[in-house]
Design a protein around this motif. Structure first.
Motif, PDB file in Angstrom:
ATOM      1  N   THR A   1       0.129  72.143 116.902  1.00  0.00           N
ATOM      2  CA  THR A   1      -1.144  72.553 117.492  1.00  0.00           C
ATOM      3  C   THR A   1      -1.461  71.652 118.680  1.00  0.00           C
ATOM      4  O   THR A   1      -0.679  70.779 119.052  1.00  0.00           O
ATOM      5  CB  THR A   1      -2.268  72.523 116.430  1.00  0.00           C
ATOM      6  N   TYR A   2      -2.612  71.896 119.276  1.00  0.00           N
ATOM      7  CA  TYR A   2      -3.060  71.071 120.403  1.00  0.00           C
ATOM      8  C   TYR A   2      -3.419  69.665 119.922  1.00  0.00           C
ATOM      9  O   TYR A   2      -3.944  69.487 118.834  1.00  0.00           O
ATOM     10  CB  TYR A   2      -4.303  71.685 121.054  1.00  0.00           C
ATOM     11  N   SER A   3      -3.174  68.677 120.785  1.00  0.00           N
ATOM     12  CA  SER A   3      -3.640  67.309 120.498  1.00  0.00           C
ATOM     13  C   SER A   3      -5.050  67.070 121.013  1.00  0.00           C
ATOM     14  O   SER A   3      -5.752  66.185 120.536  1.00  0.00           O
ATOM     15  CB  SER A   3      -2.699  66.280 121.132  1.00  0.00           C
ATOM     16  N   ALA A   4      -5.451  67.851 122.009  1.00  0.00           N
ATOM     17  CA  ALA A   4      -6.770  67.706 122.628  1.00  0.00           C
ATOM     18  C   ALA A   4      -7.098  69.023 123.320  1.00  0.00           C
ATOM     19  O   ALA A   4      -6.202  69.838 123.561  1.00  0.00           O
ATOM     20  CB  ALA A   4      -6.766  66.552 123.633  1.00  0.00           C
ATOM     21  N   PRO A   5      -8.376  69.244 123.658  1.00  0.00           N
ATOM     22  CA  PRO A   5      -8.744  70.521 124.283  1.00  0.00           C
ATOM     23  C   PRO A   5      -8.203  70.715 125.695  1.00  0.00           C
ATOM     24  O   PRO A   5      -8.253  71.813 126.224  1.00  0.00           O
ATOM     25  CB  PRO A   5     -10.276  70.477 124.307  1.00  0.00           C
ATOM     26  N   GLY A   6      -7.701  69.635 126.321  1.00  0.00           N
ATOM     27  CA  GLY A   6      -7.178  69.709 127.682  1.00  0.00           C
ATOM     28  C   GLY A   6      -6.792  68.323 128.150  1.00  0.00           C
ATOM     29  O   GLY A   6      -6.529  67.434 127.333  1.00  0.00           O
ATOM     30  N   THR A   7      -6.774  68.126 129.456  1.00  0.00           N
ATOM     31  CA  THR A   7      -6.496  66.799 129.994  1.00  0.00           C
ATOM     32  C   THR A   7      -7.734  65.903 129.838  1.00  0.00           C
ATOM     33  O   THR A   7      -8.829  66.376 129.520  1.00  0.00           O
ATOM     34  CB  THR A   7      -6.115  66.881 131.486  1.00  0.00           C
ATOM     35  N   ALA A   8      -7.550  64.612 130.073  1.00  0.00           N
ATOM     36  CA  ALA A   8      -8.636  63.642 129.910  1.00  0.00           C
ATOM     37  C   ALA A   8      -9.806  63.978 130.823  1.00  0.00           C
ATOM     38  O   ALA A   8      -9.618  64.199 132.026  1.00  0.00           O
ATOM     39  CB  ALA A   8      -8.118  62.242 130.220  1.00  0.00           C
ATOM     40  N   PRO A   9     -11.033  64.020 130.282  1.00  0.00           N
ATOM     41  CA  PRO A   9     -12.206  64.284 131.128  1.00  0.00           C
ATOM     42  C   PRO A   9     -12.406  63.186 132.179  1.00  0.00           C
ATOM     43  O   PRO A   9     -11.962  62.044 132.003  1.00  0.00           O
ATOM     44  CB  PRO A   9     -13.376  64.286 130.134  1.00  0.00           C
ATOM     45  N   ALA A  10     -13.073  63.565 133.263  1.00  0.00           N
ATOM     46  CA  ALA A  10     -13.401  62.592 134.303  1.00  0.00           C
ATOM     47  C   ALA A  10     -14.340  61.534 133.737  1.00  0.00           C
ATOM     48  O   ALA A  10     -15.198  61.822 132.896  1.00  0.00           O
ATOM     49  CB  ALA A  10     -14.046  63.287 135.497  1.00  0.00           C
ATOM     50  N   LYS A  11     -14.160  60.312 134.189  1.00  0.00           N
ATOM     51  CA  LYS A  11     -14.916  59.183 133.651  1.00  0.00           C
ATOM     52  C   LYS A  11     -16.425  59.362 133.834  1.00  0.00           C
ATOM     53  O   LYS A  11     -17.207  58.967 132.979  1.00  0.00           O
ATOM     54  CB  LYS A  11     -14.447  57.896 134.344  1.00  0.00           C
ATOM     55  N   GLU A  12     -16.837  60.003 134.936  1.00  0.00           N
ATOM     56  CA  GLU A  12     -18.279  60.115 135.181  1.00  0.00           C
ATOM     57  C   GLU A  12     -18.981  61.040 134.183  1.00  0.00           C
ATOM     58  O   GLU A  12     -20.202  61.056 134.090  1.00  0.00           O
ATOM     59  CB  GLU A  12     -18.564  60.572 136.620  1.00  0.00           C
ATOM     60  N   LEU A  13     -18.194  61.825 133.420  1.00  0.00           N
ATOM     61  CA  LEU A  13     -18.798  62.655 132.379  1.00  0.00           C
ATOM     62  C   LEU A  13     -19.251  61.810 131.183  1.00  0.00           C
ATOM     63  O   LEU A  13     -19.935  62.303 130.294  1.00  0.00           O
ATOM     64  CB  LEU A  13     -17.814  63.728 131.901  1.00  0.00           C
ATOM     65  N   ALA A  14     -18.861  60.552 131.183  1.00  0.00           N
ATOM     66  CA  ALA A  14     -19.272  59.603 130.127  1.00  0.00           C
ATOM     67  C   ALA A  14     -18.929  60.122 128.742  1.00  0.00           C
ATOM     68  O   ALA A  14     -19.704  60.004 127.800  1.00  0.00           O
ATOM     69  CB  ALA A  14     -20.753  59.271 130.236  1.00  0.00           C
ATOM     70  N   SER A  15     -17.746  60.717 128.618  1.00  0.00           N
ATOM     71  CA  SER A  15     -17.288  61.219 127.314  1.00  0.00           C
ATOM     72  C   SER A  15     -15.856  60.782 127.094  1.00  0.00           C
ATOM     73  O   SER A  15     -15.058  60.742 128.037  1.00  0.00           O
ATOM     74  CB  SER A  15     -17.357  62.752 127.290  1.00  0.00           C
ATOM     75  N   THR A  16     -15.522  60.460 125.848  1.00  0.00           N
ATOM     76  CA  THR A  16     -14.134  60.135 125.512  1.00  0.00           C
ATOM     77  C   THR A  16     -13.367  61.388 125.095  1.00  0.00           C
ATOM     78  O   THR A  16     -12.241  61.304 124.638  1.00  0.00           O
ATOM     79  CB  THR A  16     -14.063  59.093 124.377  1.00  0.00           C
ATOM     80  N   GLY A  17     -13.994  62.569 125.254  1.00  0.00           N
ATOM     81  CA  GLY A  17     -13.334  63.823 124.898  1.00  0.00           C
ATOM     82  C   GLY A  17     -13.708  64.273 123.493  1.00  0.00           C
ATOM     83  O   GLY A  17     -14.297  63.527 122.713  1.00  0.00           O
ATOM     84  N   SER A  18     -13.353  65.512 123.184  1.00  0.00           N
ATOM     85  CA  SER A  18     -13.729  66.090 121.900  1.00  0.00           C
ATOM     86  C   SER A  18     -12.612  65.963 120.873  1.00  0.00           C
ATOM     87  O   SER A  18     -11.452  66.251 121.175  1.00  0.00           O
ATOM     88  CB  SER A  18     -14.062  67.577 122.079  1.00  0.00           C
ATOM     89  N   PRO A  19     -12.972  65.583 119.614  1.00  0.00           N
ATOM     90  CA  PRO A  19     -11.983  65.492 118.541  1.00  0.00           C
ATOM     91  C   PRO A  19     -11.799  66.801 117.777  1.00  0.00           C
ATOM     92  O   PRO A  19     -11.251  66.814 116.681  1.00  0.00           O
ATOM     93  CB  PRO A  19     -12.580  64.425 117.622  1.00  0.00           C
ATOM     94  N   ARG A  20     -12.242  67.931 118.336  1.00  0.00           N
ATOM     95  CA  ARG A  20     -12.317  69.148 117.526  1.00  0.00           C
ATOM     96  C   ARG A  20     -10.958  69.704 117.102  1.00  0.00           C
ATOM     97  O   ARG A  20     -10.893  70.487 116.166  1.00  0.00           O
ATOM     98  CB  ARG A  20     -13.147  70.216 118.242  1.00  0.00           C
ATOM     99  N   TYR A  21      -9.894  69.294 117.778  1.00  0.00           N
ATOM    100  CA  TYR A  21      -8.562  69.744 117.348  1.00  0.00           C
ATOM    101  C   TYR A  21      -7.861  68.735 116.446  1.00  0.00           C
ATOM    102  O   TYR A  21      -6.735  68.954 116.020  1.00  0.00           O
ATOM    103  CB  TYR A  21      -7.692  70.087 118.567  1.00  0.00           C
ATOM    104  N   ASN A  22      -8.551  67.631 116.149  1.00  0.00           N
ATOM    105  CA  ASN A  22      -7.981  66.568 115.309  1.00  0.00           C
ATOM    106  C   ASN A  22      -8.675  66.425 113.967  1.00  0.00           C
ATOM    107  O   ASN A  22      -8.061  66.021 112.981  1.00  0.00           O
ATOM    108  CB  ASN A  22      -8.075  65.213 116.034  1.00  0.00           C
ATOM    109  N   ARG A  23      -9.969  66.733 113.928  1.00  0.00           N
ATOM    110  CA  ARG A  23     -10.773  66.293 112.785  1.00  0.00           C
ATOM    111  C   ARG A  23     -10.351  66.959 111.477  1.00  0.00           C
ATOM    112  O   ARG A  23     -10.426  66.339 110.409  1.00  0.00           O
ATOM    113  CB  ARG A  23     -12.250  66.501 113.065  1.00  0.00           C
TER     114      ARG A  23
END
Length: 414
Positions: free
Chosen positions: A341-363
């Protein structure tokens, strides 16, 4: 990246001294750390141990894991300067195997979601992911060959995918979490970052002494079930591109690949993961919440404030759903060696979005307790994309062998 397996072979053959291997990691940190900020602190005078399979291997330790030689600050002002008396058992497993603990890597506050200063080694305008931000970035940047992280939602696999590193979230409780700051005792799992699946296998073999991790080779013609987890919302085109590339490479290399749906009970388990995580977090962080509420990092504080009303009944119901999901998932593995399956929803988000990305494909996989391995597949716009190989609970060696097969298949197709 630095290959642990390559270092071991060169050290065994006498072509590289353990101290020189450590010096090379220190030089890489010196050259790259000022741009990446992967370490909270590191030992600039570190030396190799005299013996052990991991002698000459520099290891970074996520800063929620206790170390006797470095403070453990957990990414929080509350613990600034906190010095444990002893090493966590998982750190002692590394030391007994001959590893050199070279420093503490950055973590989001209490391994939650507030970003660290760490930047993505492939593009410093993007996040390295979290919560094991520093460990993923240090390995992905080629500073060190091995690092420890932890995963409660997606905090090992996702940052590995964003930073282009291999990583394993082992079966639940394969590695001890004693001496690791608890967020959720039913979910927290210690994992490893390395350059390739072979490096992860060698690290686990040395740490655990488990026979199944020595002599792992690439799987032959594995039976792969592809699960897109549509219930976890849509992915970006880059993530689907990565999964398609992995499927094509696997089929060309002789794997049987079939797209399947997950049983309803497993899909329901995905939904209730946050209930278990948040209910336990309120108890694990009770002292911090009551005594230092305003010093808790803002995103974590907001999350704790929002979930303060979770009841024991909701928690118990969620645990029952998780148990049903584990039973049905176990039956699914009778027809497949691994899931993909996917490891993440896409590539790493831009830093200015202040997010480390979503864990929804891991949890889901963290809750199920299954071993998961990130395999880097390709780059989109200069940023890595990975896929996740998942095996039956307790069969970590099979997950690594299948990941190795996929690495080889992708190398041939690339």
């Amino acid at each position: 990246m630095i290959s642990l397996a390559d270092l071991q072979r060169r050290i065994e053959a006498g072509g590289l001294s353990p101290d020189t291997a450590i010096a090379q990691s220190l030089a890489a940190i010196e050259a790259k750390e000022k741009d990446i900020h992967a370490f909270v602190r590191h030992d600039t005078s570190a030396k190799a141990q005299a013996s052990g399979p991991l002698r000459g291997i520099a290891v970074g330790i996520k800063d929620i894991i206790d170390t006797a030689d470095f403070p453990t600050e957990m990414g929080s002002e509350i613990y600034r300067g906190w010095q444990p008396r002893s090493d966590a058992p998982v750190v002692m497993m590394l030391k007994r195997a001959g590893a050199t603990i070279i420093g503490k890597t950055t973590t989001t506050a209490f391994a939650s979601r507030d970003p660290t200063p760490t930047l993505n080694p492939h593009n410093v305008g993007h996040t390295p992911g979290g919560s094991s931000s520093g460990s993923a970035a240090a390995v992905g940047a080629g500073m060190i060959p091995l690092a420890l992280g932890t995963q409660t939602g997606g905090s090992v696999i996702r940052p590995a995918a964003y930073c282009g590193a291999a990583a394993i979230k082992p079966s639940f409780r394969m590695l001890p979490t004693v001496g690791v700051k608890c967020y959720s005792w039913a979910l927290d799992t210690v994992g490893l970052f390395g350059a390739r699946a072979e490096d992860l296998a060698r690290g686990l073999s040395a740490m655990t002494g488990r026979a199944e991790f020595s002599g792992i080779v690439a799987a032959k013609s594995p039976r792969i079930g592809v699960v897109r987890q549509e219930f976890a919302e849509a992915v970006e085109p880059s993530a689907e591109q990565g999964l398609q590339a992995a499927i094509k490479a696997a089929e060309r290399a002789g794997a049987s690949v079939q797209t399947i749906d997950l049983p309803e009970a497993v899909q329901e388990a995905w939904r209730i993961h946050p209930i278990i995580q948040d209910f336990e977090a309120h108890r694990a962080l009770a002292w911090e919440f009551d005594e230092h509420h305003d010093e808790i990092a803002p995103m974590l504080r907001a999350s704790l404030d929002e979930t303060v009303g979770l009841t024991p009944k909701e928690y118990d119901d969620a645990r029952r759903v998780a148990r049903r999901g584990r039973r049905e998932l176990g039956e699914l593995f009778e027809g497949f060696d691994v899931l993909l399956t996917y490891s993440a929803p896409g590539t790493a988000p831009a830093k200015e979005l202040a997010s480390t990305g979503s864990p929804r494909y891991n949890r889901l996989w963290t809750l199920m307790g299954n071993p998961c391995v990130n395999v880097p597949v390709l780059k989109v716009g200069g940023l890595p994309i990975g896929v996740q190989v998942i095996a039956r609970f307790g069969n970590d060696a099979r997950a690594l062998a299948a990941a190795w097969f996929l690495e080889d298949a992708l190398a041939k197709s690339g």
